[in-house]
Design an enzyme around this catalytic site. Structure first.
Site, PDB file in Angstrom:
ATOM      1  CB  SER A 228      65.360  23.265 -43.516  1.00  0.00           C
ATOM      2  OG  SER A 228      64.159  23.579 -44.168  1.00  0.00           O
ATOM      3  CD  GLN A 229      69.450  17.399 -41.067  1.00  0.00           C
ATOM      4  OE1 GLN A 229      68.617  16.976 -41.859  1.00  0.00           O
ATOM      5  NE2 GLN A 229      70.409  16.662 -40.592  1.00  0.00           N
TER       6      GLN A 229
END
Ligand code: SAH
Length: 219
Positions: free
Chosen positions: A69-70
């Site tokens: 994930s970012q």
């Protein structure tokens, strides 16, 4: 630590600070969360070939069609989860690289994380061992069913998107507990926060997000 790791660690200190500055600009306020992100070696959670991009605020491929994930999303979801009360026991659905799991492990007492793809889980386990993160338990399973054995949880975080909230996750939430989950299909997803107040659930819809889908079964 071998010299290769130290080398990457040293050159990335400035880029890590830059990442944290960017997260602050985007509205992350929790100093605890920012500190953990600054200190967590994200380059160890991606393939060596991508290590130089590990401190960009972007999702990156981790194999098996999945992504780490970012950082902004990890920070945001963690911040939301921790608001409104201490969260001692937290469950995560979608271990993936283990990055979100590792961030949580520094901020809550115990993390229970479920992943359906066995090789990803094994790599994550190896990273936790290397980083001496001893308060994490992993289960190879379909997270639609949560992790009954250790329920109820003060917090549940889901890092893949179902079309609807799995009922079992609501059932495994303790009174006063909070579920942070992206919900939606190809038409678009949004981040939801669901608080259990006694036996009722209060839902808030936040920003649009883009997660890999929550799939059924395990491989
Ligand atoms: N938190 C992870 C995100 C990985 S992407 C990270 O930062 O690296 C989402 C993960 O959810 C993938 O690894 C995917 O295999 C997993 N996943 C999807 N459906 C699932 C399910 N039903 N049960 C458990 N894990 C699931």
């Amino acid at each position: 630590m071998n010299t290769d790791l130290r080398g990457i660690g040293m050159t990335s200190q400035r880029t890590r600070d830059r990442l944290v500055a960017r997260l602050q600009e985007r509205g992350i306020e929790s100093q605890d969360v920012l500190t953990v992100i600054r200190e967590m070696p994200r380059h160890l959670f991606v393939d060596e070939a991508l290590a130089s991009r590990a401190y960009e605020d972007t999702a990156l491929p981790i194999g098996h069609g999945q992504t780490i994930s970012q950082p902004y999303i990890v920070a945001k979801m963690t911040e939301i989860l921790l608001e409104g009360g201490p969260r001692e026991k937290v469950m995560e659905v979608g271990t993936g690289s283990g990055y979100q799991t590792a961030v949580l492990s520094k901020l809550v007492d115990r993390v229970f994380s479920v992943e359906r793809i066995s090789p990803l889980q094994n790599q994550a386990r190896e990273r936790f061992y290397q980083l001496k993160l001893n308060n994490i338990r992993l289960k190879h399973s379909d997270g639609n069913w949560g992790w009954e054995w250790y329920a109820p949880y003060d917090g549940i975080i889901v890092t893949c998107a179902p079309e609807q909230v799995p009922q079992e996750l609501l059932r495994q939430l303790a009174p006063g507990g909070r579920l942070v989950i992206p919900v939606g299909g190809s038409a678009g997803q949004s981040l939801r926060v669901i608080d259990r107040v006694g036996d009722t659930f209060e839902e808030t819809e936040l920003d649009p997000v883009s997660f890999v889908p929550l799939l059924s079964g395990q491989i």
